[in-house]
Write an enzyme that holds these catalytic residues in place. Structure first.
Site, mmCIF file in Angstrom:
data_model
loop_
_atom_site.group_PDB
_atom_site.id
_atom_site.type_symbol
_atom_site.label_atom_id
_atom_site.label_comp_id
_atom_site.label_asym_id
_atom_site.label_seq_id
_atom_site.Cartn_x
_atom_site.Cartn_y
_atom_site.Cartn_z
ATOM 1 C CG ASP A 278 26.414 45.601 15.660
ATOM 2 O OD1 ASP A 278 27.312 46.375 15.294
ATOM 3 O OD2 ASP A 278 26.070 44.594 15.006
ATOM 4 C CE LYS B 229 27.701 46.268 11.531
ATOM 5 N NZ LYS B 229 26.621 45.670 12.310
ATOM 6 C CB THR C 163 31.063 39.828 7.030
ATOM 7 O OG1 THR C 163 29.875 40.124 7.762
ATOM 8 C CG2 THR C 163 32.237 39.844 7.969
ATOM 9 N NE ARG D 92 20.632 34.838 10.734
ATOM 10 C CZ ARG D 92 21.090 35.203 9.546
ATOM 11 N NH1 ARG D 92 20.292 35.195 8.507
ATOM 12 N NH2 ARG D 92 22.342 35.575 9.403
#
Ligand code: C5P
Length: 235
Positions: free
Chosen positions: A61, A63, A116, A209
């Site tokens: 990840d 980005k 988000t 988490r």
């Protein structure tokens, strides 16, 4: 055979802790996400080890966002590691360059539409054109698909809007912000349960988490897998 619709985010400080967590979780999970936070803590080496020695699938990840030539070069370098998913920002020039860089490999390019964590006031601060966030997310997803993205990252609510678009046929939707029933949402604003996310059209869900902070990560992962399973059996 593990249900690989669950991707566990290894958001722990370094590769040693990441490997330890994957070992604690064991064979039930075979897909892990390694993010930017771990890059300087041996993240790429961990990705390689989990893939080559433990047979896990890897979602990097990162980005990425830069001029096309730089994105293409970065992705070409990463594609040598035999990884599975890589994120880039969903701007068409970035997606096109990433697809060029990934050519000839199995690496799937996933586009981030709008983070988000951003709301309309954040978009105003970035001079992003007017419009409600969900509408802009769908438009960005369509442009990313047009540029060749194999899929997009989307919140559970956005997943449904994107899945309803004919252009999303055959494309992947990967959904973070998933919270098993009865767990804390943390800083995620638009959450859904694993079953809801899958019903909304997600192919994969990313959970961090609720698993890595659990006292028993293997049991927490098993609970998420059971909830995913319900989405298929209780339609
Ligand atoms: O701990 P939690 O389940 O919220 O972790 C979700 C993971 O997905 C984190 O690694 C976070 O960075 C990532 N993510 C996200 N929202 C996005 C893209 C990635 O939460 N739009």
């Amino acid at each position: 055979m593990p249900d690989n619709r669950l991707i566990v985010a290894l958001d722990v400080p370094n590769a040693i802790a990441g490997l330890d967590l994957a070992k604690q979780i064991g064979p039930a999970v075979d897909f892990y996400k390694i993010g930017l936070g771990m890059l300087t803590g041996g993240g790429l080496a961990l990705a390689n080890e989990l893939k080559q020695e433990h047979g896990k699938r890897i979602f990097l990840d990162m980005k990425l966002f830069d001029i096309g030539a730089t994105v293409e070069a970065a992705v070409r370098g990463l594609a040598q590691f035999d990884l599975d998913f890589l994120t880039v920002h969903g701007d068409p020039h970035v997606v096109r360059a990433a697809k060029e860089g990934a050519a000839g490999s199995n690496l799937k390019i996933l586009a981030v539409t709008i983070l988000t964590s951003m709301d309309r006031s954040d978009l105003d601060a970035c001079l992003i054109q007017e419009g409600e966030v969900p509408e802009l997310v769908v438009t960005r997803a369509l442009r990313a698909f047009e540029a060749g993205a194999d899929g997009v990252i989307a919140s559970p609510q956005e997943a449904r809007l994107i899945r309803n678009q004919p252009e999303a046929e055959g494309r992947l939707i990967v959904t973070p912000g998933v919270r098993p029933t009865g767990t804390a949402s943390g800083d995620q604003k638009r959450t859904a349960t694993p079953a809801q996310a899958i019903k909304n059209g997600a192919n994969y869900i990313v959970v961090g988490r609720p698993i890595h902070k659990a006292t028993d990560p293997a049991a927490a992962a098993a609970a998420v897998l059971a909830e995913i399973d319900q989405s298929t059996t209780s339609t």
